[in-house]
Write a protein that holds these residues in place. Structure first.
Motif, PDB file in Angstrom:
ATOM      1  N   PRO A   6       1.036  -1.148   0.035  1.00 31.30           N
ATOM      2  CA  PRO A   6       0.054  -0.170  -0.352  1.00 31.30           C
ATOM      3  C   PRO A   6       1.430   1.353   0.259  1.00 31.30           C
ATOM      4  CG  PRO A   6       0.008  -2.199   1.685  1.00 31.30           C
ATOM      5  CD  PRO A   6       0.797  -1.862   1.233  1.00 31.30           C
ATOM      6  N   ARG A   7       0.397   2.512  -0.933  1.00 35.41           N
ATOM      7  CA  ARG A   7       1.061   3.476  -0.690  1.00 35.41           C
ATOM      8  C   ARG A   7       1.199   3.880   0.769  1.00 35.41           C
ATOM      9  NH1 ARG A   7      -0.610   6.553  -6.328  1.00 35.41           N
ATOM     10  NH2 ARG A   7       1.294   7.522  -6.118  1.00 35.41           N
ATOM     11  N   TYR A   8       0.401   4.338   1.345  1.00 37.81           N
ATOM     12  CA  TYR A   8       0.650   5.299   2.525  1.00 37.81           C
ATOM     13  C   TYR A   8       2.249   3.879   3.427  1.00 37.81           C
ATOM     14  CZ  TYR A   8      -1.514   0.692   5.195  1.00 37.81           C
ATOM     15  OH  TYR A   8      -1.685  -0.383   6.074  1.00 37.81           O
ATOM     16  N   LYS A   9       2.402   2.283   3.615  1.00 37.14           N
ATOM     17  CA  LYS A   9       3.449   2.067   3.141  1.00 37.14           C
ATOM     18  C   LYS A   9       4.553   2.488   4.059  1.00 37.14           C
ATOM     19  CE  LYS A   9       3.668  -1.244   6.550  1.00 37.14           C
ATOM     20  NZ  LYS A   9       4.738  -1.337   6.901  1.00 37.14           N
ATOM     21  N   ALA A  10       4.578   2.999   2.285  1.00 36.42           N
ATOM     22  CA  ALA A  10       5.729   3.495   1.962  1.00 36.42           C
ATOM     23  C   ALA A  10       6.266   5.143   3.344  1.00 36.42           C
ATOM     24  CB  ALA A  10       5.731   4.137   0.638  1.00 36.42           C
ATOM     25  N   ILE A  11       5.055   5.669   3.396  1.00 33.43           N
ATOM     26  CA  ILE A  11       5.998   7.040   4.190  1.00 33.43           C
ATOM     27  C   ILE A  11       5.387   6.107   5.695  1.00 33.43           C
ATOM     28  CG2 ILE A  11       4.634   8.354   5.522  1.00 33.43           C
ATOM     29  CD1 ILE A  11       2.910   9.123   2.426  1.00 33.43           C
ATOM     30  N   GLU A  12       4.694   4.995   6.383  1.00 34.87           N
ATOM     31  CA  GLU A  12       4.968   5.036   7.502  1.00 34.87           C
ATOM     32  C   GLU A  12       6.367   4.313   8.279  1.00 34.87           C
ATOM     33  OE1 GLU A  12       2.537   1.197  10.365  1.00 34.87           O
ATOM     34  OE2 GLU A  12       1.535   2.486   8.272  1.00 34.87           O
ATOM     35  N   ASP A  13       6.871   3.853   6.833  1.00 34.37           N
ATOM     36  CA  ASP A  13       7.836   3.199   7.059  1.00 34.37           C
ATOM     37  C   ASP A  13       9.059   3.721   6.481  1.00 34.37           C
ATOM     38  OD1 ASP A  13       7.091   0.076   7.074  1.00 34.37           O
ATOM     39  OD2 ASP A  13       7.497  -0.350   4.394  1.00 34.37           O
ATOM     40  N   ALA A  50      -1.163   6.891   6.948  1.00 34.45           N
ATOM     41  CA  ALA A  50       0.198   6.778   6.933  1.00 34.45           C
ATOM     42  C   ALA A  50       0.212   7.200   8.549  1.00 34.45           C
ATOM     43  CB  ALA A  50       1.148   7.036   5.936  1.00 34.45           C
ATOM     44  N   ILE A  51       0.507   8.747   9.236  1.00 36.41           N
ATOM     45  CA  ILE A  51       0.469   9.895   9.985  1.00 36.41           C
ATOM     46  C   ILE A  51      -0.755   8.963  11.407  1.00 36.41           C
ATOM     47  CG2 ILE A  51       0.371  11.464  11.139  1.00 36.41           C
ATOM     48  CD1 ILE A  51       1.239  12.821   8.947  1.00 36.41           C
ATOM     49  N   GLN A  52      -1.865   8.439  11.160  1.00 37.36           N
ATOM     50  CA  GLN A  52      -2.856   8.317  12.453  1.00 37.36           C
ATOM     51  C   GLN A  52      -2.534   6.679  12.237  1.00 37.36           C
ATOM     52  OE1 GLN A  52      -4.961  10.207  12.926  1.00 37.36           O
ATOM     53  NE2 GLN A  52      -5.857   8.180  14.923  1.00 37.36           N
ATOM     54  N   HIS A  53      -1.602   5.886  11.557  1.00 36.34           N
ATOM     55  CA  HIS A  53      -1.458   4.520  11.973  1.00 36.34           C
ATOM     56  C   HIS A  53      -0.742   4.318  13.333  1.00 36.34           C
ATOM     57  CE1 HIS A  53      -2.946   1.052   9.438  1.00 36.34           C
ATOM     58  NE2 HIS A  53      -4.142   1.904   9.142  1.00 36.34           N
ATOM     59  N   LEU A  54       0.819   5.575  12.597  1.00 36.36           N
ATOM     60  CA  LEU A  54       1.625   5.560  13.856  1.00 36.36           C
ATOM     61  C   LEU A  54       1.306   6.692  14.639  1.00 36.36           C
ATOM     62  CD1 LEU A  54       4.725   6.097  11.307  1.00 36.36           C
ATOM     63  CD2 LEU A  54       4.256   4.521  12.133  1.00 36.36           C
ATOM     64  N   VAL A  55       0.396   6.959  15.186  1.00 40.19           N
ATOM     65  CA  VAL A  55      -0.654   7.975  15.974  1.00 40.19           C
ATOM     66  C   VAL A  55      -1.432   6.851  16.859  1.00 40.19           C
ATOM     67  CG1 VAL A  55      -2.395   8.707  17.237  1.00 40.19           C
ATOM     68  CG2 VAL A  55      -0.991  10.529  14.747  1.00 40.19           C
ATOM     69  N   GLN A  56      -2.081   5.619  16.585  1.00 39.04           N
ATOM     70  CA  GLN A  56      -2.752   4.434  16.857  1.00 39.04           C
ATOM     71  C   GLN A  56      -1.573   3.578  17.614  1.00 39.04           C
ATOM     72  OE1 GLN A  56      -5.003   3.314  13.675  1.00 39.04           O
ATOM     73  NE2 GLN A  56      -6.248   4.925  13.668  1.00 39.04           N
ATOM     74  N   GLN A  57      -0.319   3.275  17.193  1.00 40.34           N
ATOM     75  CA  GLN A  57       0.576   2.172  17.192  1.00 40.34           C
ATOM     76  C   GLN A  57       1.200   3.385  18.535  1.00 40.34           C
ATOM     77  OE1 GLN A  57       3.174   0.432  14.479  1.00 40.34           O
ATOM     78  NE2 GLN A  57       1.252   0.967  12.917  1.00 40.34           N
TER      79      GLN A  57
END
Length: 236
Positions: A6-13, A50-57
């Protein structure tokens, strides 16, 4: 057929790598969504995901009107209260799991006998568990229990109940003693905690009573970079 990331995963990584390598330390403000979307050639909605995933974690914290910042992701426990670690982890919105290393009856050595007020060689119950938060080890619990007060301790299913829950169900805790110090651990403990032996740890020695009965002695080891203890009191 090949799967695509997923394209958001590149930002998350990208953000995770910079958090882990220290490029983005605690309290550092990350680039805004607009810049991340532009740099990665994606929509702002994808960058936001991507940002929201890292906020949740627990890696990032949004502050209205200011931006998004790297947080101190160490697990935190109260020093005064005896809380169930599984409940603490889940209260943070994270996944709890554990590894049961040992669960056995043993003869008390000098230290255990002294700590539990028993005769040398008396039978005690012994358990070693590694507690995990989102799969990461945050505590090694090495516990000895007086069988007289918790006779069914070894029958517990620690995948369903933590040792704390088993003790409280048998003997409501009335008094607690804590001794905390910074330590370096041996190679076996470091391996169980998935860390380098050179990393400092917090060691908490905890004894618990139910009324006048001393029921448990535990040594709790926390990797220093993953855990912190909190103490608070009110002045009258």
């Amino acid at each position: 057929m090949t799967s695509t990331t997923p394209r958001y995963k590149a930002i998350e990584d990208f953000l995770l790598q910079r958090i882990h390598d220290g490029t983005y330390p605690v309290n550092h403000q990350i680039p805004p969504e607009e810049q991340l979307a532009r740099d990665f050639g994606v929509s702002r909605m994808t960058a936001n995901k991507a940002i929201q995933h890292l906020v949740q974690q627990g890696y990032l914290l949004r502050q209205a009107g200011l931006g998004t910042f790297v947080t101190d992701r160490k697990a935190e426990s109260s020093l005064h209260d005896v809380l169930n670690i599984a409940s603490e982890v889940r209260a943070r919105g994270h996944d709890y799991s554990n590894d049961v290393i040992r669960c056995e009856a043993v003869a008390a050595d000098d230290e255990v006998a002294l700590r539990l007020g028993l005769r040398l060689g008396a039978q005690v119950f012994h358990s070693i568990l590694v507690h995990r938060e989102n799969g990461v080890p945050i505590q090694l619990e090495d516990r000895f229990v007086n069988p007289r007060w918790v006779p069914h301790y070894l029958d517990a299913d620690f995948s369903q109940q933590t040792p704390n829950e088993v003790l409280v169900a048998s003997c409501p805790i009335s008094d607690v003693e804590h001794v905390v110090e910074a330590v370096l651990v041996d190679a076996q403990t470091a391996a169980w905690l998935d860390m380098q032996p050179s990393m400092p740890c917090l060691s908490m020695i905890r004894r618990t009573w139910s009324d006048e009965h001393l029921i448990s002695y535990a040594r709790l080891i926390h990797p220093g970079e993953r855990y912190k203890l909190r103490s608070s009191s009110k002045r009258r």
